[in-house]
Structures are given as structure tokens and as C-alpha cells.
Design an enzyme around this catalytic site. Structure first.
Site, PDB file in Angstrom:
ATOM      1  N   GLN A  14      -2.135   8.444   7.176  1.00 39.64           N
ATOM      2  CA  GLN A  14      -0.874   7.855   7.598  1.00 39.64           C
ATOM      3  C   GLN A  14       0.210   8.882   7.933  1.00 39.64           C
ATOM      4  O   GLN A  14       1.176   8.541   8.600  1.00 39.64           O
ATOM      5  CB  GLN A  14      -0.361   6.901   6.522  1.00 39.64           C
ATOM      6  CG  GLN A  14      -1.253   5.690   6.351  1.00 39.64           C
ATOM      7  CD  GLN A  14      -0.719   4.748   5.296  1.00 39.64           C
ATOM      8  OE1 GLN A  14      -1.071   4.870   4.136  1.00 39.64           O
ATOM      9  NE2 GLN A  14       0.128   3.824   5.683  1.00 39.64           N
ATOM     10  N   GLU A 160      -6.561   0.958  -3.945  1.00 43.87           N
ATOM     11  CA  GLU A 160      -6.633  -0.476  -3.635  1.00 43.87           C
ATOM     12  C   GLU A 160      -8.002  -1.023  -3.232  1.00 43.87           C
ATOM     13  O   GLU A 160      -8.182  -1.470  -2.087  1.00 43.87           O
ATOM     14  CB  GLU A 160      -5.621  -0.809  -2.539  1.00 43.87           C
ATOM     15  CG  GLU A 160      -4.200  -0.479  -2.894  1.00 43.87           C
ATOM     16  CD  GLU A 160      -3.195  -0.969  -1.853  1.00 43.87           C
ATOM     17  OE1 GLU A 160      -3.593  -1.278  -0.717  1.00 43.87           O
ATOM     18  OE2 GLU A 160      -2.008  -1.071  -2.205  1.00 43.87           O
ATOM     19  N   TYR A 292       4.045  -4.850  -4.609  1.00 48.27           N
ATOM     20  CA  TYR A 292       4.879  -5.206  -3.456  1.00 48.27           C
ATOM     21  C   TYR A 292       5.436  -6.623  -3.580  1.00 48.27           C
ATOM     22  O   TYR A 292       6.628  -6.834  -3.558  1.00 48.27           O
ATOM     23  CB  TYR A 292       4.085  -5.072  -2.154  1.00 48.27           C
ATOM     24  CG  TYR A 292       3.881  -3.634  -1.743  1.00 48.27           C
ATOM     25  CD1 TYR A 292       4.824  -2.972  -0.982  1.00 48.27           C
ATOM     26  CD2 TYR A 292       2.751  -2.929  -2.154  1.00 48.27           C
ATOM     27  CE1 TYR A 292       4.651  -1.648  -0.614  1.00 48.27           C
ATOM     28  CE2 TYR A 292       2.576  -1.600  -1.793  1.00 48.27           C
ATOM     29  CZ  TYR A 292       3.530  -0.962  -1.029  1.00 48.27           C
ATOM     30  OH  TYR A 292       3.366   0.346  -0.670  1.00 48.27           O
ATOM     31  N   GLU A 369       2.961   2.628  -6.103  1.00 47.35           N
ATOM     32  CA  GLU A 369       3.637   2.266  -4.846  1.00 47.35           C
ATOM     33  C   GLU A 369       4.539   1.067  -5.066  1.00 47.35           C
ATOM     34  O   GLU A 369       4.156   0.106  -5.737  1.00 47.35           O
ATOM     35  CB  GLU A 369       2.643   1.865  -3.734  1.00 47.35           C
ATOM     36  CG  GLU A 369       1.883   2.997  -3.116  1.00 47.35           C
ATOM     37  CD  GLU A 369       0.916   2.541  -2.031  1.00 47.35           C
ATOM     38  OE1 GLU A 369       1.203   1.546  -1.323  1.00 47.35           O
ATOM     39  OE2 GLU A 369      -0.140   3.173  -1.898  1.00 47.35           O
ATOM     40  N   TRP A 423      -0.807   1.010   8.673  1.00 52.90           N
ATOM     41  CA  TRP A 423      -2.125   0.522   9.111  1.00 52.90           C
ATOM     42  C   TRP A 423      -1.998  -0.706  10.020  1.00 52.90           C
ATOM     43  O   TRP A 423      -1.613  -1.766   9.558  1.00 52.90           O
ATOM     44  CB  TRP A 423      -3.015   0.139   7.926  1.00 52.90           C
ATOM     45  CG  TRP A 423      -3.036   1.143   6.839  1.00 52.90           C
ATOM     46  CD1 TRP A 423      -2.317   1.100   5.674  1.00 52.90           C
ATOM     47  CD2 TRP A 423      -3.805   2.356   6.787  1.00 52.90           C
ATOM     48  NE1 TRP A 423      -2.582   2.208   4.908  1.00 52.90           N
ATOM     49  CE2 TRP A 423      -3.496   2.989   5.558  1.00 52.90           C
ATOM     50  CE3 TRP A 423      -4.712   2.972   7.651  1.00 52.90           C
ATOM     51  CZ2 TRP A 423      -4.070   4.212   5.176  1.00 52.90           C
ATOM     52  CZ3 TRP A 423      -5.275   4.166   7.271  1.00 52.90           C
ATOM     53  CH2 TRP A 423      -4.960   4.772   6.049  1.00 52.90           C
TER      54      TRP A 423
HETATM   55  C1  BG6 Z   1      -0.436  -0.324   0.543  1.00 50.99           C
HETATM   56  C2  BG6 Z   1      -1.205   0.891   1.005  1.00 50.99           C
HETATM   57  O1  BG6 Z   1      -1.286  -1.396   0.502  1.00 50.99           O
HETATM   58  O2  BG6 Z   1       0.596  -0.776   1.337  1.00 50.99           O
HETATM   59  C3  BG6 Z   1      -0.437   1.796   1.949  1.00 50.99           C
HETATM   60  O3  BG6 Z   1      -1.693   1.610  -0.072  1.00 50.99           O
HETATM   61  C4  BG6 Z   1       0.298   0.964   2.943  1.00 50.99           C
HETATM   62  O4  BG6 Z   1      -1.335   2.695   2.532  1.00 50.99           O
HETATM   63  C5  BG6 Z   1       1.291   0.084   2.207  1.00 50.99           C
HETATM   64  O5  BG6 Z   1       0.904   1.659   3.972  1.00 50.99           O
HETATM   65  C6  BG6 Z   1       2.103  -0.784   3.124  1.00 50.99           C
HETATM   66  O6  BG6 Z   1       1.275  -1.510   3.950  1.00 50.99           O
HETATM   67  P1  BG6 Z   1       1.525  -1.596   5.503  1.00 50.99           P
HETATM   68  O7  BG6 Z   1       0.271  -2.162   6.053  1.00 50.99           O
HETATM   69  O8  BG6 Z   1       2.693  -2.450   5.648  1.00 50.99           O
HETATM   70  O9  BG6 Z   1       1.742  -0.194   5.943  1.00 50.99           O
END
Ligand code: BG6
Length: 469
Positions: A14, A160, A292, A369, A423
Site C-alpha cells: 500500500q 486479518e 473499525y 489499526e 485496496w
Molecule cells: C484493513 C487493512 O482491513 O483496513 C488495511 O488491514 C486497509 O490494509 C484498511 O487499508 C482500510 O481498508 P480500505 O480498503 O478502506 O483501505
């Protein structure tokens, strides 16, 4: 872990770029991004945030931002370009430079060995569905322990296993882009076996640090309190959380999970008797949690399995999940969501941490995260991301409350250190504490949240130290 870890995180594909530099081999993500399958947001990580060349600046800024820890991942294809066999000295030296830079700026590295990017050769032979990938990964992990063991005290085996396999084999938006849950369960099993094998190898090699796994875990909740909704919560907990956490922390699979897979008729012949010992030996020292959003569920009420994702942020494709015979995702019309449909519900992190404390009372947790994806705007050289500040602050308040209520949390990492490739969500979905001006030589511009985080660590940091000796 002598003190609370205050940091932020990235992953190799990334942010690094430099995809053809330093003897790097091809990964499944490079291949996918360059293929006709990459249609939703057709961009690549070829340059990404150019961390390959600007890592010193990024780590320096992280340290100047008051952070004492940096979570990043190693690209397997830089260390062993073909996935198995010969190592690349050039690739190894690159990570030595990153680790030396961490040391220079007094930053504790937390190193993830695998964050979605699999060597292309292994991917072509079935990737995580092929048991040979497990052994290849363990060999790669041993090379990393041998090379970097003196400089790294915190390891994470894989990132993950739940979310990766949902995207690869459920939604089908990550390579190999299929929708087949039986393949998900097989790939996930091998990922977890690989993780346990790496933990076990680390112990055999008398590694001096701590090693864990990074699990995206969710507070599973429902809008109604009926037996059917409770059953849906139980099912979703197996589907998203326990399938990973139980075997990683306790070394054995939850019986409820295995029974459910059997009653669904999945072939589990790849779960071998001899693996049980690896799982027992491979129990993690800590659980990394990517937190999240909350997962809101309702009972399954018929129809085939559906899993779709809003990757564009324009809401044209909704986040929809129905798992046949298990549960369906629900939506609370009253809570705030970001453009990608991610619910902003900070109390979820408290609920999750308190559940984890109950289920795994002896396993420390690191929030590996937490962050907010947003369409940030650069205005007169500044990014006023007060929405992100609000988000991070409220999550931290709930984390602090969980610590006060007895949960053993040892660290917190914002996703992400700087803006990076998201991603298949494209570069406009930004998470960084630092803005990357992709159109202007990838210049770094600290956002308001960067300064706020620095101040927060200064004024509140000590209050998080309670449990740590
Ligand atoms: C997590 C991943 O699931 O979420 C990261 O470990 C990822 O790699 C992050 O970037 C946020 O997800 P996205 O798809 O919004 O970039």
C-alpha cells in the site's frame, strides 16, 4: 512492551512502490492491479506513497509527531522474490535500513510478516488454498527472524485472516476474485496454520520478543433482543471473530465453529490431525485487533449467499451480506456512516474489548489499526480533518474506558501513518495522519489530525499506561 505503544501503521504494497526495484519479485497484487480484473478503481501500487524512497522522511515525521511505534509489513517478494528458494540481499538490506531508521528516531517497530501480498508463483499454485504455501511462509518467516531478530521485538504473523478471505473468496473483490465460502474456509485454515507455524518456529529459535496475529474483530450487535437475533449474533461471531481468534489464542478451534461447518456440508479433509500440535505450540503472545466498525446483524431469512462491497464511495454498490443458513447484515438508519458505508460507532471498540477480556482474559491486546477513510481536501497547504480527529478521539476515549475497566490493552496504532493505496478503493480514500500529494512529487503535508494526535499523546498518554509493567 515496557510502555504503551503510540503509533501508526502501513502495509508494504500500500505504501512502498518501487515495485520493480531492489530485486523484488512479483506478488499477486501487482499482477491483479495490472490485469483486466482491476476494474472498480483501476489503479496500482507501482509507486503508491513512494515509501521505498521516502521511508526516512516518514519515520522521522512519525517520531516528530510524538509517536513511539511504527507498524509496517515486510513484502515477502523483497526477501524471497519467488516465494521459495533464494533470498535477496538487496531486499533484506532495505528492511534493515527501515529498522535502523526506526532506531535512529527511537521508534519501536511492530513488523507484520504478511499483509495480503503473496508471491505470484505461490498464488498461481493455489495460494492459501494450497498447503505448500504454509511451509513456504514458515520458511520465509524464519528468514525474517534470523535476519531481523535482533532489531524487532514485536512481530505480527498475518494481517486479518478474516477480512482477507472475505474479500478473496466471499465478495470476490481481491485476487483470486471468487465467491465460494468453502474455498474461504480452506484458505483461512492454511493462513492460521501458517501463523501458528511461524509462532512455533519463533519460539524454537528462542526469539526474544513477542509474537501475535492481527485480527479484524467486531462487536457483533443487533437492533432487537429476541432469541432469533441472539442466534444471529452467535453465528456472526463464529463467522467473523471466533474462526480466527479462538485457535490463535487458545490453540484449538471452537467446537461450535467446526460443528457449523460440518452441518453445512463443507469438506474439512484438509484439517489434519497432526496440525493440532502446531496450533497448540503456536498460541500467540498478544492479539492484534484492527477495530473499525460495529457489525450489526439480523437473522437469516432465506435466499442464497450474497456478499457485496461499496468500493467506490458513491454508494452504487451497497455493502450487503447474507450468509445462507447463518445470518444477514443489518443497518441502523440513524447512525452516521462514511462514504463507503462504514458506520461511525466508537462505543463498538469498548464493547469488543470487554468481550475479548471475558473470553481471553490472559491475552494482552494491541489495537493494531483504527482509522477513518475520507475524501480529504488540501486547502492552502493544510488539511482540516476535524472529522478524523473526532473519530480518533472518541475511539480513544472508549479504549481508555476499557483499560480502566480491566482490559489489558498495550498499544494503539492509527491507520495510517500517511495516505496510501487503499485496496481497490482508490487513492482518493485517505486514512493518513499525513497527506500525500500524489500530483506533486508525493509531498508530505501533516494534517490537523497529525498535530492533534501528537498533543493527545502528550497530554493523555500516561493515563493509558496503567496495566503495563
Ligand atoms: C484493513 C487493512 O482491513 O483496513 C488495511 O488491514 C486497509 O490494509 C484498511 O487499508 C482500510 O481498508 P480500505 O480498503 O478502506 O483501505
Amino acid at each position: 512492551m515496557a510502555k504503551f505503544l503510540w503509533g501508526s501503521a502501513t502495509a508494504a504494497y500500500q505504501c512502498e512502490g518501487g515495485w520493480k526495484e531492489g530485486g523484488k519479485g512479483m506478488s499477486n497484487w501487482e499482477t491483479f492491479c495490472h490485469s483486466e480484473k482491476n476494474v472498480v478503481n483501476p489503479v496500482t501500487g507501482d509507486v503508491a506513497s513512494d515509501h521505498y524512497h521516502r521511508y526516512e522522511e516518514d519515520i522521522r515525521m512519525l517520531s516528530e509527531g510524538g509517536q513511539n511505534a511504527y507498524r509496517f509489513s515486510i513484502a515477502w517478494t523483497r526477501i524471497i522474490p519467488k516465494g521459495v528458494g533464494e533470498r535477496s540481499r538487496e531486499g533484506i538490506e532495505f528492511y534493515h535500513r527501515i529498522l535502523d531508521t526506526c532506531k535512529k528516531y527511537k521508534v519501536e517497530p511492530l513488523v507484520t510478516l504478511y499483509h495480503y501480498d503473496l508471491p505470484q508463483g505461490l498464488f498461481e499454485k493455489g495460494g492459501w488454498e494450497n498447503r505448500d504455501t504454509v511451509q513456504a511462509y514458515i520458511e520465509y518467516a524464519k528468514v525474517c527472524f534470523e535476519e531481523f531478530g535482533d532489531k524487532v521485538k514485536l512481530w505480527a504473523t498475518v494481517n486479518e485472516p478474516n477480512y482477507e478471505t472475505i474479500c478473496c473468496y466471499g465478495r470476490g473483490n481481491y485476487p483470486p476474485n471468487v465467491q465460494d465460502l468453502s474455498r474461504r474456509w480452506k484458505a483461512m485454515y492454511h493462513l492460521l496454520l501458517a501463523s501458528a507455524g511461524a509462532v512455533s518456529a519463533y519460539k524454537d529459535m528462542k526469539g526474544k520478543g513477542q509474537i501475535g496475529i492481527v485480527s479484524d474483530s467486531y462487536s457483533i450487535e443487533a437492533l432487537k433482543d429476541t432469541p432469533e437475533y441472539k442466534e444471529a449474533i452467535y453465528m456472526a461471531d463464529l463467522f467473523y471473530n471466533r474462526c480466527v481468534n479462538e485457535v490463535s489464542v487458545n490453540g484449538v478451534y471452537s467446537q461450535g465453529f467446526i460443528d457449523k461447518l460440518k452441518s453445512d456440508g463443507f469438506d474439512l479433509s484438509y484439517m489434519l490431525e497432526e496440525d493440532k500440535e502446531t496450533f497448540i505450540k503456536g498460541k500467540v503472545d498478544y492479539l492484534g485487533i484492527n477495530a473499525y466498525d460495529r457489525t450489526l446483524v439480523k437473522p437469516y431469512s432465506g435466499g442464497e449467499t450474497v456478499m457485496t462491497a461499496n468500493n467506490t464511495g458513491d454508494g452504487k454498490t451497497k455493502n450487503e451480506t447474507i450468509i445462507k443458513g447463518w445470518f444477514a447484515l443489518d443497518e441502523d438508519p440513524y447512525t452516521e456512516k462514511n462514504a463507503w458505508g462504514c458506520e461511525l460507532y466508537p462505543k463498538a471498540v469498548y464493547n469488543l474489548l470487554m468481550q475479548l477480556k471475558e473470553i481471553y482474559p490472559h491475552t494482552p491486546i494491541i489495537i493494531t489499526e483504527n482509522g477513518l477513510g475520507y475524501y480529504d481536501k488540501l486547502e492552502d497547504g493544510c488539511v482540516h480533518d476535524e472529522y478524523r480527529v473526532e473519530f480518533l478521539k472518541s475511539y480513544l476515549e472508549w479504549i481508555k474506558k476499557a483499560i480502566d475497566d480491566g482490559c489489558d490493552v498495550r498499544g494503539y496504532f492509527v491507520w495510517s501513518t500517511m495516505d496510501l493505496y487503499s485496496w481497490i478503493n482508490g487513492y482518493k480514500k485517505r486514512y493518513g495522519l499525513v497527506y500525500v500529494d500524489y500530483d506533486n512529487d508525493n509531498n508530505r503535508i501533516p494534517k490537523d489530525s497529525y498535530y492533534w494526535y501528537k498533543q493527545y499523546i502528550l497530554s493523555e498518554g500516561e493515563k493509558f499506561n496503567a496495566k503495563i509493567q
